[in-house]
Design a protein around this motif. Structure first.
Motif, short mmCIF file in Angstrom:
data_model
loop_
_atom_site.label_atom_id
_atom_site.label_comp_id
_atom_site.label_asym_id
_atom_site.label_seq_id
_atom_site.Cartn_x
_atom_site.Cartn_y
_atom_site.Cartn_z
N SER A 55 -9.81 11.36 -79.09
CA SER A 55 -10.01 11.23 -77.66
C SER A 55 -8.77 11.66 -76.89
CB SER A 55 -10.33 9.76 -77.33
OG SER A 55 -10.53 9.62 -75.95
N GLU A 87 -10.42 4.32 -67.11
CA GLU A 87 -11.89 4.21 -67.10
C GLU A 87 -12.46 3.50 -68.31
OE1 GLU A 87 -13.48 8.14 -66.51
OE2 GLU A 87 -12.88 8.16 -64.39
N ASN A 88 -11.79 3.58 -69.45
CA ASN A 88 -12.40 3.09 -70.69
C ASN A 88 -11.63 2.02 -71.44
OD1 ASN A 88 -14.63 5.00 -70.55
ND2 ASN A 88 -13.08 6.56 -70.97
N HIS A 89 -10.37 1.77 -71.07
CA HIS A 89 -9.57 0.85 -71.88
C HIS A 89 -8.85 -0.23 -71.08
CE1 HIS A 89 -10.30 3.24 -75.46
NE2 HIS A 89 -10.15 4.29 -74.68
N GLU A 125 -5.89 5.61 -80.13
CA GLU A 125 -6.44 6.94 -79.95
C GLU A 125 -5.72 8.00 -80.79
OE1 GLU A 125 -9.24 7.71 -78.21
OE2 GLU A 125 -9.48 5.58 -77.93
N ASN A 157 -8.71 8.43 -68.83
CA ASN A 157 -9.39 7.80 -69.96
C ASN A 157 -8.93 6.35 -70.12
OD1 ASN A 157 -10.84 7.26 -72.29
ND2 ASN A 157 -9.59 8.54 -73.60
#
Length: 119
Positions: free
Chosen positions: A2, A11-13, A118, A8
């Motif tokens: 990723s 938004e995702n973590h 990641e 990122n």
């Protein structure tokens, strides 16, 4: 693999994406530097985080986001136990400075976990 982008992460973590976006802006460290040398920017009191050096900046930030930081602190203490030696709210400058530093370091812990996960 990723992408290790700020977007990122937010938004995702991130557990507090809107707040962390503002905190990253306040810290004034380029994402590329955080990504490359995350440990160098972990400690807010190290002088390596431009937006966390001067009381006028840290106190103003913590006052603006006081409730958000207290929520994060409450969750942290619920998970890890009460923090000792934290400044009294009666000493406003040290108290709000400490809150800003706590918020930065708490966020950096999440960023470091994100980068490690990641990679």
């Amino acid at each position: 693999m990723s992408k290790l982008t700020k977007k990122n992460f937010l938004e995702n973590h991130s557990t507090f994406p809107n707040f962390h976006k503002q905190l990253l802006k306040q810290g004034n460290v380029e994402w590329t530097l955080i990504k490359k040398y995350p440990q160098d920017y972990y400690s807010a009191n190290s002088g390596s985080v431009p937006g966390m050096i001067y009381y006028k900046d840290t106190v103003a930030f913590a006052k603006k986001y006081h409730l958000s930081i207290l929520q994060i602190l409450d969750e942290f203490e619920y998970d890890c136990g009460k923090l000792v030696n934290r400044p009294s709210p009666q000493d406003e400058t040290n108290y709000f400075n400490w809150l800003s530093w706590f918020a930065w370091e708490n966020m950096m812990s999440e960023i470091i976990s994100f980068l490690e996960m990641e990679n």
